[in-house]
Design a protein around this motif. Structure first.
Motif, mmCIF file in Angstrom:
data_model
loop_
_atom_site.group_PDB
_atom_site.id
_atom_site.type_symbol
_atom_site.label_atom_id
_atom_site.label_comp_id
_atom_site.label_asym_id
_atom_site.label_seq_id
_atom_site.Cartn_x
_atom_site.Cartn_y
_atom_site.Cartn_z
ATOM 1 N N PHE A 164 1.077 -1.426 -0.073
ATOM 2 C CA PHE A 164 -0.111 0.116 0.010
ATOM 3 C C PHE A 164 0.799 0.997 -0.119
ATOM 4 O O PHE A 164 0.375 2.575 -0.292
ATOM 5 C CB PHE A 164 -0.895 -0.018 1.466
ATOM 6 C CG PHE A 164 -1.675 -1.307 1.118
ATOM 7 C CD1 PHE A 164 -3.038 -0.369 -0.326
ATOM 8 C CD2 PHE A 164 -2.486 -1.860 2.065
ATOM 9 C CE1 PHE A 164 -3.915 -1.268 -0.409
ATOM 10 C CE2 PHE A 164 -3.654 -3.338 0.843
ATOM 11 C CZ PHE A 164 -4.278 -2.227 0.064
ATOM 12 N N LEU A 165 1.896 1.148 0.856
ATOM 13 C CA LEU A 165 2.693 2.607 0.603
ATOM 14 C C LEU A 165 2.915 2.260 -0.999
ATOM 15 O O LEU A 165 3.159 3.755 -1.178
ATOM 16 C CB LEU A 165 4.118 2.236 1.057
ATOM 17 C CG LEU A 165 5.432 2.413 1.292
ATOM 18 C CD1 LEU A 165 5.226 4.051 1.063
ATOM 19 C CD2 LEU A 165 6.766 2.186 2.104
ATOM 20 N N SER A 206 0.178 4.059 -2.691
ATOM 21 C CA SER A 206 -0.106 6.041 -2.915
ATOM 22 C C SER A 206 1.657 6.270 -3.590
ATOM 23 O O SER A 206 1.276 7.028 -3.843
ATOM 24 C CB SER A 206 0.617 5.210 -0.866
ATOM 25 O OG SER A 206 0.746 6.883 -0.859
ATOM 26 N N SER A 255 0.453 6.355 -7.457
ATOM 27 C CA SER A 255 -0.884 7.103 -7.077
ATOM 28 C C SER A 255 -0.440 8.637 -7.117
ATOM 29 O O SER A 255 -1.132 9.230 -7.980
ATOM 30 C CB SER A 255 -1.538 6.437 -6.555
ATOM 31 O OG SER A 255 -1.756 6.669 -5.421
ATOM 32 N N ASN A 256 0.701 8.494 -6.343
ATOM 33 C CA ASN A 256 0.202 10.686 -5.693
ATOM 34 C C ASN A 256 2.048 10.804 -6.666
ATOM 35 O O ASN A 256 1.826 11.941 -6.407
ATOM 36 C CB ASN A 256 0.820 10.467 -4.305
ATOM 37 C CG ASN A 256 -0.481 10.184 -3.819
ATOM 38 O OD1 ASN A 256 -0.972 11.470 -4.389
ATOM 39 N ND2 ASN A 256 -0.737 9.105 -2.937
ATOM 40 N N GLY A 299 -0.969 1.189 -7.907
ATOM 41 C CA GLY A 299 -1.050 2.567 -7.852
ATOM 42 C C GLY A 299 -0.578 3.457 -8.764
ATOM 43 O O GLY A 299 -1.888 4.416 -9.648
ATOM 44 N N TYR A 306 -7.656 0.600 -5.093
ATOM 45 C CA TYR A 306 -7.443 2.051 -4.211
ATOM 46 C C TYR A 306 -8.712 0.769 -2.879
ATOM 47 O O TYR A 306 -9.636 0.218 -2.674
ATOM 48 C CB TYR A 306 -8.348 2.937 -4.049
ATOM 49 C CG TYR A 306 -8.478 4.198 -3.001
ATOM 50 C CD1 TYR A 306 -7.594 4.747 -3.104
ATOM 51 C CD2 TYR A 306 -9.937 3.853 -2.316
ATOM 52 C CE1 TYR A 306 -7.735 5.594 -1.990
ATOM 53 C CE2 TYR A 306 -9.866 4.326 -1.005
ATOM 54 C CZ TYR A 306 -8.363 5.272 -1.169
ATOM 55 O OH TYR A 306 -8.202 6.634 -0.172
ATOM 56 N N ASP A 340 -8.694 1.584 1.944
ATOM 57 C CA ASP A 340 -7.967 2.613 2.315
ATOM 58 C C ASP A 340 -8.112 1.807 3.965
ATOM 59 O O ASP A 340 -8.549 1.596 4.990
ATOM 60 C CB ASP A 340 -8.795 3.554 3.010
ATOM 61 C CG ASP A 340 -8.134 4.490 3.614
ATOM 62 O OD1 ASP A 340 -6.786 4.437 4.155
ATOM 63 O OD2 ASP A 340 -8.607 5.298 3.784
ATOM 64 N N ALA A 357 3.524 7.521 5.236
ATOM 65 C CA ALA A 357 3.146 7.671 3.990
ATOM 66 C C ALA A 357 1.768 8.115 4.649
ATOM 67 O O ALA A 357 0.878 9.217 4.028
ATOM 68 C CB ALA A 357 2.744 6.340 3.104
ATOM 69 N N LYS A 358 1.239 7.512 5.228
ATOM 70 C CA LYS A 358 0.063 7.511 5.957
ATOM 71 C C LYS A 358 0.099 9.294 6.690
ATOM 72 O O LYS A 358 -0.877 9.507 6.729
ATOM 73 C CB LYS A 358 -0.698 6.127 7.489
ATOM 74 C CG LYS A 358 -2.219 6.971 7.863
ATOM 75 C CD LYS A 358 -3.055 6.211 7.113
ATOM 76 C CE LYS A 358 -4.417 6.332 7.763
ATOM 77 N NZ LYS A 358 -5.024 6.372 6.795
ATOM 78 N N ALA A 381 2.599 10.904 0.892
ATOM 79 C CA ALA A 381 3.493 9.672 -0.224
ATOM 80 C C ALA A 381 5.412 10.106 -0.607
ATOM 81 O O ALA A 381 5.862 9.057 -0.620
ATOM 82 C CB ALA A 381 2.798 9.697 -1.543
#
Lengths: 84, 193
Positions: free
Chosen positions: A41-42, A45, A48-49, B20, B26, B28, B109-110, B114
């Protein structure tokens, strides 16, 4: 952010209680699994960013960070060991 | 095993970047996963009686080493924040990972975005990699343990043990102390950015 500290402390007390009661289990495999999901998920992120330029910038900055943290850690440890 | 895991980590990271980039996924769930990870880290620390036994044997020197690592890393983060004109507490957080890339990257990242997450991951990954390369070349082997940060209790311990067997207990305890601090430091620092 409080939930992170609470999770950590709750885990600590649960682990302490488990060991006191002789319950032995390894956290290695579940920890690695969760880590791999988090790293995926990093990546999502980042993908996508960040654009390619930003990723290249991250690469260069990372080297600076790694070298400076290592150098200053070494120097401050050397100094502390001389004093104490 | 460490190398294989490192390779898998990179593979998973690149798969995530591709997913990504092409907007394939996607979800969360990062918050939940982070809390689960911290719970497991807490469990691991709570059950570590054998590590506490080793800690008792080497606590004094290892505490000095750990203090040096901690101060040096945080100072480096502060200076890098000024030099690179980054948000100071984000820069300090990147440095506060002290080699623990698998926690620092996703956490930043959270909490900080990013870019910070990518920086937290790669800079701490490089720290581990560079420790494996440069530790054997350092003359002051005891102080040299500090360059590895939290990794000296697992992934870089074999190199330390090979080139200075007398330092391996110290390296393990040093890594253990640093590993105790990293999750707390990251969480505390996140209040300031």
């Amino acid at each position: 952010m409080l939930e992170y500290i609470v999770s950590l402390i709750a885990g600590f007390f649960a682990g302490y209680a488990a060991e006191r009661r002789g319950l032995e289990f390894s956290t290695e495999k579940p920890m690695q699994t969760v880590l791999l999901f988090l790293i995926f998920f990093l990546g999502v992120s980042i993908g996508s960013n960040l654009n390619i330029d930003e990723m290249i910038q991250v690469g260069f900055l990372s080297l600076f960070f790694a070298v400076s943290t290592m150098t200053l850690s070494f120097l401050s440890t050397k100094t502390l060991r001389r004093w104490v | 095993v460490g190398l294989i895991f490192g390779f898998i980590v990179l593979l998973v990271l690149f798969a995530g970047i591709a997913a990504g980039y092409f907007e394939l996924i996607y979800a969360d769930v990062v918050d939940f996963l982070l809390m689960l990870l911290l719970l497991l880290i807490g469990l691991d620390i709570g059950m570590s009686e054998s590590r506490v036994e080793r800690f008792k044997r080497a606590w004094k020197d290892a505490t000095i080493l750990s203090l040096g690592t901690l101060l040096g890393s945080l100072l480096a983060g502060f200076l890098m924040g000024i030099v690179l004109k980054m948000q100071i507490f984000v820069a300090i957080s990147v440095a506060a990972g002290m080699g623990w890339y698998s926690l620092t990257g996703p956490f930043l990242a959270k909490t900080a975005g990013a870019f910070a997450g990518a920086l937290g991951f790669t800079s701490n990954f490089f720290r581990e990699l560079l420790t494996l390369i440069f530790y054997p070349k350092i003359k002051d082997r005891m102080s040299g343990i500090s360059i590895g940060g939290a990794t000296t209790m697992d992934s870089t311990l074999p190199v330390i043990a090979k080139f200075s067997p007398e330092c391996s207990l110290m390296a393990f305890v040093h890594g253990f102390i640093i590993s105790l601090f990293v999750p707390f430091l990251l969480t505390l620092l996140s209040y300031f950015y």
